[in-house]
Write a protein that holds these residues in place. Sequence first.
Motif, PDB file in Angstrom:
ATOM      1  N   ILE A  49       0.903  -1.159   0.000  1.00  0.00           N
ATOM      2  CA  ILE A  49       0.000   0.000   0.000  1.00  0.00           C
ATOM      3  C   ILE A  49       0.939   1.205   0.000  1.00  0.00           C
ATOM      4  N   ALA A  50       1.019   1.903  -1.132  1.00  0.00           N
ATOM      5  CA  ALA A  50       2.015   2.973  -1.271  1.00  0.00           C
ATOM      6  C   ALA A  50       1.363   4.339  -1.094  1.00  0.00           C
ATOM      7  N   ARG A  51       1.966   5.151  -0.222  1.00  0.00           N
ATOM      8  CA  ARG A  51       1.383   6.464   0.098  1.00  0.00           C
ATOM      9  C   ARG A  51       2.186   7.621  -0.460  1.00  0.00           C
ATOM     10  N   SER A  52       3.311   7.338  -1.091  1.00  0.00           N
ATOM     11  CA  SER A  52       4.120   8.430  -1.627  1.00  0.00           C
ATOM     12  C   SER A  52       4.890   7.918  -2.846  1.00  0.00           C
ATOM     13  N   ARG A  53       5.462   8.875  -3.607  1.00  0.00           N
ATOM     14  CA  ARG A  53       6.254   8.498  -4.772  1.00  0.00           C
ATOM     15  C   ARG A  53       7.419   7.603  -4.355  1.00  0.00           C
ATOM     16  N   GLU A  54       8.030   7.926  -3.202  1.00  0.00           N
ATOM     17  CA  GLU A  54       9.181   7.128  -2.726  1.00  0.00           C
ATOM     18  C   GLU A  54       8.767   5.673  -2.501  1.00  0.00           C
TER      19      GLU A  54
END
Length: 430
Positions: free
Chosen positions: A155-160
């Motif tokens: 679950i990705a919350r940022s570009r990083e």
Amino acid sequence: MKILVVGQGGREDALAWRLSLDYGTEVFTIPGNAGTERWSKNITNATPEIAAEILKPNLVVIGPESPLANGLGDRLRAKGLLVFGPSQKGAMLEASKVFAKNLMLKYGIPTAPAATAKSFDEAVSIAESREFKHDSETPIVIKVDGLAAGKGVTIARSREEIISSLTTIFIKKSFGESGKQVLIEKFLEGTEASILAVFDGKDFVILPSAEDHKQVFDNDQGPNTGGMGAVSPAHAVTDEVISKVKKEILAPLSEALQKENIDYRGVIYVGLMIKDGRPFVVEFNVRFGDPETQAILPRVAGNLSKGLLCAAEGRLEPVHFGISSVASACVMLASKGYPGNYETGFEIKGLTQNCKIENWNKEICGAEPLVFISGAKREGDRIVASGGRVLSVSGKGKTLSEAIKNAYDGVSMITFEGMHYRKDIGRRKR
Ligand code: AMP
Ligand code: GLY
């Protein structure tokens, strides 16, 4: 009837236990574990194919996804055996998230919008596109296509986080073949629950609902695990949700499988996200859940052996899947360090006084807690931890609170060095 159960975890221990309660059933487990030997004969040093040929069971029940995805069901059926578990093609519902998503989209089954990417660059450009716009409030979900032992979803919350996940998948190739393509999926909000249904190739019957607790620490903190405990029924699964799941998910899925020439005889585990009473599919699994099975099976009141046999024969008899009104809760005890690197080899104490590993007889299905072994082995008269998830304790009760109390009463009797478990199974803050 003779039933051969394939597998060696807590799910198989619960299956072997439950099947052994049915009148006239004799259970064998391959390879089994320190728990299954209480109610079945463990078969070690043989492949399932050879064991089945020698034993000639009336039914083979395949527990885990890997042998199903590797075509064990087809190989056994080719030898004339009756098998509860899908073909290799049917197992694609779990073994390829892209396959499952395409099937859902084709047949109008409610699920999160998603796109497939086959390379790092393609995945980045989809993840950054307007359709999948994300921010710290609304993450996006990246899923490797193939089997990944529960570790293939980010679950990705940022570009990083997106770049880091896609680097692990496409550049470091940490998931091997399973990571050759990914799904980029919109994040669904809501409450999770699992519904399992038994299919016979045409019809289906649903089993009691369950709610897993995937994160390792209380209040859903920390990394995901295989599951730290479950309750049945699930809080969010009302009668209305069940009828929607039947009408909007299981009926079209059954139609889809038949139209795609998949003769599915086995269980389908539907991972759901429920939002405002509407169910969406997060994932399909082609097997019983673990630890959901340890919570669900104590509530199945009929002759499960006959139920699974009839399903494998293609003539489902729903009468065998009666649901008792009791509630059930299961708490998983894990080794120090799990789900990361963990230490094993510690003796499990408290089993003989409380849960009577040796003396446990088949009558023990009342209020007393049930221990199911996930990763432990026998060393002489000691039972020692050998896995990350070691054992679970299931309790039953007239209400969920009573079931939870009974499960934790059982847990309080058991210790092993480094043991840890969640204290809030079934008591999530909502
Ligand atoms: P899966 O292996 O597909 O079940 O994903 C593992 C976990 O990731 C699920 O149990 C959910 O908690 C979460 N998850 C997967 N897909 C989504 C989604 N589209 N939206 C929100 N959470 C998701
Ligand atoms: N408990 C989650 C699963 O069996 O996939």
